[in-house]
Scaffold this active site. Structure first.
Site, PDB file in Angstrom:
ATOM      1  CB  CYS A  11      -0.900   0.196   1.346  1.00 49.69           C
ATOM      2  SG  CYS A  11      -1.735  -1.586   1.418  1.00 49.69           S
ATOM      3  NE  ARG A  36       4.177   1.888  -1.395  1.00 54.63           N
ATOM      4  CZ  ARG A  36       5.410   1.275  -1.147  1.00 54.63           C
ATOM      5  NH1 ARG A  36       6.365   1.845  -2.114  1.00 54.63           N
ATOM      6  NH2 ARG A  36       5.573   0.478  -0.163  1.00 54.63           N
ATOM      7  N   GLY A 110       1.549  -2.957   5.401  1.00 54.41           N
ATOM      8  CA  GLY A 110       2.412  -4.085   6.019  1.00 54.41           C
ATOM      9  C   GLY A 110       1.565  -5.256   6.520  1.00 54.41           C
ATOM     10  CD  GLU A 487      11.956  -7.725 -18.839  1.00 47.93           C
ATOM     11  OE1 GLU A 487      11.858  -8.743 -18.005  1.00 47.93           O
ATOM     12  OE2 GLU A 487      11.522  -6.558 -18.569  1.00 47.93           O
ATOM     13  CE  LYS A 491       8.062  -5.358 -18.770  1.00 46.49           C
ATOM     14  NZ  LYS A 491       8.977  -5.443 -17.839  1.00 46.49           N
ATOM     15  CD  GLU A 494       5.036  -6.818 -16.644  1.00 48.33           C
ATOM     16  OE1 GLU A 494       4.852  -7.107 -15.531  1.00 48.33           O
ATOM     17  OE2 GLU A 494       6.161  -6.677 -17.358  1.00 48.33           O
ATOM     18  CG  HIS A 510      14.276 -30.766 -27.811  1.00 41.65           C
ATOM     19  ND1 HIS A 510      14.771 -32.088 -27.883  1.00 41.65           N
ATOM     20  CD2 HIS A 510      15.107 -29.860 -28.241  1.00 41.65           C
ATOM     21  CE1 HIS A 510      16.005 -32.037 -28.574  1.00 41.65           C
ATOM     22  NE2 HIS A 510      16.270 -30.653 -28.633  1.00 41.65           N
TER      23      HIS A 510
HETATM   24  C1  F6R Z   1       7.744  -6.618 -14.458  1.00 37.27           C
HETATM   25  C2  F6R Z   1       7.894  -6.287 -12.927  1.00 37.27           C
HETATM   26  C3  F6R Z   1       8.304  -7.265 -11.861  1.00 37.27           C
HETATM   27  C4  F6R Z   1       9.747  -6.961 -11.146  1.00 37.27           C
HETATM   28  C5  F6R Z   1       9.646  -7.943  -9.982  1.00 37.27           C
HETATM   29  C6  F6R Z   1      10.751  -7.504  -8.949  1.00 37.27           C
HETATM   30  O1  F6R Z   1       7.685  -5.789 -15.151  1.00 37.27           O
HETATM   31  O2  F6R Z   1       8.218  -5.133 -12.870  1.00 37.27           O
HETATM   32  O3  F6R Z   1       8.718  -8.620 -12.475  1.00 37.27           O
HETATM   33  O4  F6R Z   1      10.563  -6.952 -11.674  1.00 37.27           O
HETATM   34  O5  F6R Z   1       8.376  -7.825  -8.784  1.00 37.27           O
HETATM   35  O6  F6R Z   1      10.642  -6.096  -8.552  1.00 37.27           O
HETATM   36  P1  F6R Z   1      11.908  -5.393  -8.042  1.00 37.27           P
HETATM   37  O7  F6R Z   1      12.821  -5.291  -9.170  1.00 37.27           O
HETATM   38  O8  F6R Z   1      11.264  -4.113  -7.159  1.00 37.27           O
HETATM   39  O9  F6R Z   1      12.554  -6.241  -6.786  1.00 37.27           O
END
Ligand code: F6R
Length: 613
Positions: A11, A36, A110, A487, A491, A494, A510
């Site tokens: 949050c 967040r 938290g 990656e 991308k 997501e 395979h």
């Molecule tokens: C994908 C993405 C997430 C973060 C992952 C780690 O675009 O942003 O996969 O890479 O949650 O986050 P950090 O880098 O903040 O540890």
């Protein structure tokens, strides 16, 4: 960490006390913190007549609409944007939570692990709970303990709470102070000419100030209009250093782009320039010089991270192994922490993270330290838990990254990892002086080369516009291209919600090739010259089964009656080519999602900072 139902683990918190009206400041801060969490939001302001609390399920706009209908104002207030990991978001579960006597209001980020015990105990004493959150237990308990002295009450509260928290606390009897405290969750204190702020992250206050205190666990901050004081849990005064943040307010705005993600993609040349000059000791982060670590004491490197940061680690494995000939393992942090990894005091464990607050990556670091390994973090957020707790840290100079899907921070991570690999290669004696200069020149050329790639934006946008209908997309590559394919696939899935998978080109036959049919798209990354023939042959295998191919790179290939479309890349040493191909992959994913009209900066079910396992 135990995952609790109804907990508010990811949050954003903002608070203000000062000469101005707190409401617009809190709303502005919540906008910056929406990444967040965005399933509900709320605020409480505290004036001479006590609290006014406005909470609303849904996006921040819903809260703003309610505030327009029933305006409130005061010089002190706290706000919250929520992202519940489980359970439905609702008005009742939104923050702030207020005690039964309407005396204490709390915002919480938290997880309170002993909230059930607290609730049961208070319920036996007649306290009635109005939400299903662990956070309400904090407000009710604080009110139960309240004896007219808010700081003493908070200290008592801290002794009783188990778990992690960042808290902003207001008391109707003491409208002149705002109390903040944290444990295992980020919290900063901002200082301006007209008042003081609390926030989960720096961008929330950048519009008003660049002067901040980074709070440490179990410190208590008491903010008033005129100043801020820090105490420990013995109520002894603490003296903290006020720091100046180098991020500008503009860096947290969209700057005319339709989405933060596109803005952040376009910022990459500058981010790479800042990160490279910073890491090499000619910029801002010189205190984190690469020579602080001497790789000669270690026989193995482990990279632990999550998501895209893990993908950066996959790329880095190729670079480190090529330049150092040391054995490198890239581990998913959530697996590493439980696998009883074979590491010791001769292992260097690299933790890669944009936020520096990812729970699994933090746990991986603590596990590595427990086993005696040396921990080195590559993080973007100064003052984050990873940055503070790891033995050494190198910062990426990506600035605030607002879009949930990472782009510029990922590119900055790659750059730092390249520079570490070059440095280690020199230390070990595997990279000669002239080779070092050649590699450094190549890394320094990345900003210009990314600028070249960005010139392909229109072509990528055009191609993406005809790809929106695909149900499944495959990403293939060989060697380092296979690492960056992961990656590209992440991308796309997501932000566009299109199913995708990444494979090593040679692995297709395979099994996966059975999924290739008429009109499947196979994005083929081809930057390794010595493997051109092999990867083109993989592309031909899928083309001959009716697939379409987007070829990224310069490998020679025909256009197969228009079924193969190519985006060329500027020439660069193969080891650093992921920094160029990833820009195409980012733009491709972005424009597909944009064509589908999706909420690109806030993809469904995702939060920017995953502070729970
Ligand atoms: C994908 C993405 C997430 C973060 C992952 C780690 O675009 O942003 O996969 O890479 O949650 O986050 P950090 O880098 O903040 O540890």
């Amino acid at each position: 960490m135990i995952i609790l139902y109804w907990s508010d683990v990811m949050c954003g918190i903002i608070g203000y006390i000062g000469k101005e009206d707190a409401v617009p400041i809190i709303v502005e801060g919540l906008k910056k913190l929406e990444y967040r969490g965005y399933d509900s939001s709320g605020l409480a302001v505290c004036g001479a007549d006590g609290f006014s609390v406005v909470k609303q399920k849904g996006r921040l706009d819903a809260l703003i609409a309610r505030l327009t209908d029933c305006p409130v104002s005061a010089n002190a207030g706290i706000g919250h944007t929520r992202w519940a990991t489980h359970g439905e978001p609702s008005d009742a579960n939104s923050h702030p939570h207020v005690g039964g006597q309407n005396r204490i209001a709390v915002v919480h980020n938290g997880i309170i692990e002993n909230y059930k015990q607290i609730k049961e105990r208070l319920a036996r004493k007649g306290v009635v709970f109005h939400s299903q959150t662990d956070s309400e237990a904090i407000a009710q308990l604080a009110e139960y303990y309240y004896d007219g002295d808010l700081v003493r009450t908070v200290i008592k509260l801290l002794h009783r709470l188990e778990g992690s928290y960042a808290l902003g606390i207001l008391c109707a009897d003491n409208p002149d102070i705002l109390v903040a405290v944290k444990k295992d969750n980020p919290l900063i204190i901002g200082v301006s000419g007209h008042g003081h702020f609390i926030a989960s992250d720096v961008p929330a206050v950048l519009k008003y100030t660049d002067r901040v205190y980074y709070m440490e666990d179990d410190e208590i901050a008491v903010l008033s209009s005129g100043g801020v004081q820090f105490f420990n849990t013995e109520r002894e005064r603490l003296h903290k250093t006020l720091e100046t943040v180098s991020w500008s307010a503009a860096s947290a705005e969209k700057d005319g782009y339709p989405h933060f993600m596109l803005k952040e993609i376009m910022e990459q040349p500058k981010v790479l320039k800042d990160t490279v000059s910073g890491t090499l000791g000619t910029g801002r982060n010189e205190q984190h010089g690469l020579d602080d670590i001497d790789i000669r004491g270690y026989h193995k490197i482990v990279i632990a991270a999550c998501g895209s940061a893990y993908n950066a680690g996959l790329v880095a494995k190729y670079v480190f192994e090529r330049l150092t000939r040391l054995s490198v393992e890239t581990e998913i942090a959530s697996e590493f922490r439980y696998k009883d990894a074979v590491i010791d005091d001769k292992t260097l464990v690299l933790l890669v993270s944009q936020s520096g607050e990812t729970a699994d990556t933090i746990a991986a670091m603590r596990e590595a330290k427990r086993k005696g390994a040396y921990t080195l973090s590559v993080v973007n957020v100064v003052g984050s838990t990873l940055a503070k707790e790891s033995d050494a840290g190198v910062f990426t100079a990506a600035g605030p990254e607002i879009a949930v899907a990472t782009t510029k921070a990922f590119s900055a991570q790659l750059a730092v990892l390249y520079l570490l690999a070059i440095r280690f290669g020199v230390q070990i004696g595997r990279v000669a002086k002239d080779e070092e200069q050649m590699y450094l020149a190549a890394v320094r050329s990345l900003p210009d080369k990314i600028r070249e790639v960005l010139k392909e934006t229109d072509a990528i946008q055009k191609y993406a516009s005809v790809c929106v209908g695909y149900k499944s997309v495959f990403f293939i590559g060989r060697n380092i291209d296979c690492a960056i394919a992961a990656e590209g696939s992440l991308k796309l899935k997501e932000i566009s919600y299109i199913h995708s998978e990444a494979y090593a080109g040679g692995e297709l036959k395979h099994g996966t090739i059975s999924l290739i049919e008429e009109d499947t798209l196979v994005v083929t990354i081809a930057t390794c010259e010595r493997l051109y023939a092999k990867i083109v042959s993989n592309a031909e295998q899928v083309l001959s089964r009716g697939a379409k191919v987007l070829l990224i790179g310069n490998a020679p290939a025909g256009d197969y009656d228009g079924r193969l479309v190519r985006i060329r890349l500027p020439e660069i040493c193969e080891l650093f080519s992921p920094s160029l191909s990833v820009v195409v992959l980012q733009l491709f994913a972005y424009y597909i999602a944009a064509n589908k009209g999706l909420d690109i900066d806030k993809p469904r079910n995702l939060a920017k900072s995953v502070t729970v396992e």
